[in-house]
Write a protein that holds these residues in place. Sequence first.
Motif, PDB file in Angstrom:
ATOM      1  N   ASP A 201       1.184   6.649  -0.491  1.00 20.49           N
ATOM      2  CA  ASP A 201       0.116   5.823  -0.850  1.00 20.49           C
ATOM      3  C   ASP A 201       0.348   5.390  -2.410  1.00 20.49           C
ATOM      4  O   ASP A 201       0.621   6.192  -3.146  1.00 20.49           O
ATOM      5  CB  ASP A 201      -1.265   6.483  -0.296  1.00 20.49           C
ATOM      6  CG  ASP A 201      -2.334   5.342  -0.439  1.00 20.49           C
ATOM      7  OD1 ASP A 201      -2.302   4.671   0.455  1.00 20.49           O
ATOM      8  OD2 ASP A 201      -2.904   4.889  -1.335  1.00 20.49           O
TER       9      ASP A 201
ATOM     10  N   ASP B 168       0.716  -1.262  -0.064  1.00 20.52           N
ATOM     11  CA  ASP B 168       0.048  -0.032  -0.031  1.00 20.52           C
ATOM     12  C   ASP B 168       0.863   1.379  -0.013  1.00 20.52           C
ATOM     13  O   ASP B 168       0.407   2.222  -0.456  1.00 20.52           O
ATOM     14  CB  ASP B 168      -1.074  -0.107   1.056  1.00 20.52           C
ATOM     15  CG  ASP B 168      -2.122  -0.757   1.056  1.00 20.52           C
ATOM     16  OD1 ASP B 168      -2.196  -1.375  -0.144  1.00 20.52           O
ATOM     17  OD2 ASP B 168      -2.702  -1.220   2.000  1.00 20.52           O
ATOM     18  N   GLU B 169       2.095   1.311   0.600  1.00 20.05           N
ATOM     19  CA  GLU B 169       2.846   2.270   0.620  1.00 20.05           C
ATOM     20  C   GLU B 169       4.069   2.064  -0.195  1.00 20.05           C
ATOM     21  O   GLU B 169       4.683   1.084   0.284  1.00 20.05           O
ATOM     22  CB  GLU B 169       3.262   2.680   2.200  1.00 20.05           C
ATOM     23  CG  GLU B 169       2.037   3.272   2.823  1.00 20.05           C
ATOM     24  CD  GLU B 169       2.546   3.952   3.982  1.00 20.05           C
ATOM     25  OE1 GLU B 169       3.280   3.604   4.795  1.00 20.05           O
ATOM     26  OE2 GLU B 169       1.792   5.238   4.531  1.00 20.05           O
TER      27      GLU B 169
END
Length: 132
Positions: free
Chosen positions: A26, A14-15
Motif C-alpha cells: 500500500d 494505491d499499491e
Amino acid sequence: MTEGSVSWRDRFPDEITCVRCLRTRDSTDLDRLFWCRECREAGRKRAALWGWAVGGVSAALLALYIWLVIRPSTLIIGGWVATVGACLWLMSRIGREVIYGVMRFRNRRAVEARPPTERPDEADDASSRRSD
Ligand SMILES: [Zn+2]
C-alpha cells in the motif's frame, strides 16, 4: 491531512512495488524512496550490524596504537579502556549511519528480494488481502 492538501503519494496508485523487496505494498506503507516499513527496519538492523563491525575494527586499531605507540602506564589504565570503549560506541554509531545512508543512496533491491515471477504463492496472498 486535510482534504485539500496535496501529497506526493497522490501522483501514484494505491499499491506500489517496494524497490527493496519487490513486493506490492500500500502506498501509505512506503516512503519517498519506495522502501516499505519492513525494508527500512531490516536495512537499519543490517546497518547496525555492520556498524558494530566498523566500531570493533576501529577500537582494535586504537587499542593497538595505544598499546604499541603510547605505551600507557598501569596508573591510568581505566582511562585508556574508557577511551577504547568510547571509540567502539562512537564508531559503531557513525558506521551505522554512514552504511544506512549509503544503502539509501544506492537504493538497490535487497539480497533476499525475489522478483514476482519467482513467487507463485503471491497470488494467494493478494486475494486473501482483498477479502478483509
Ligand atoms: Zn520492501
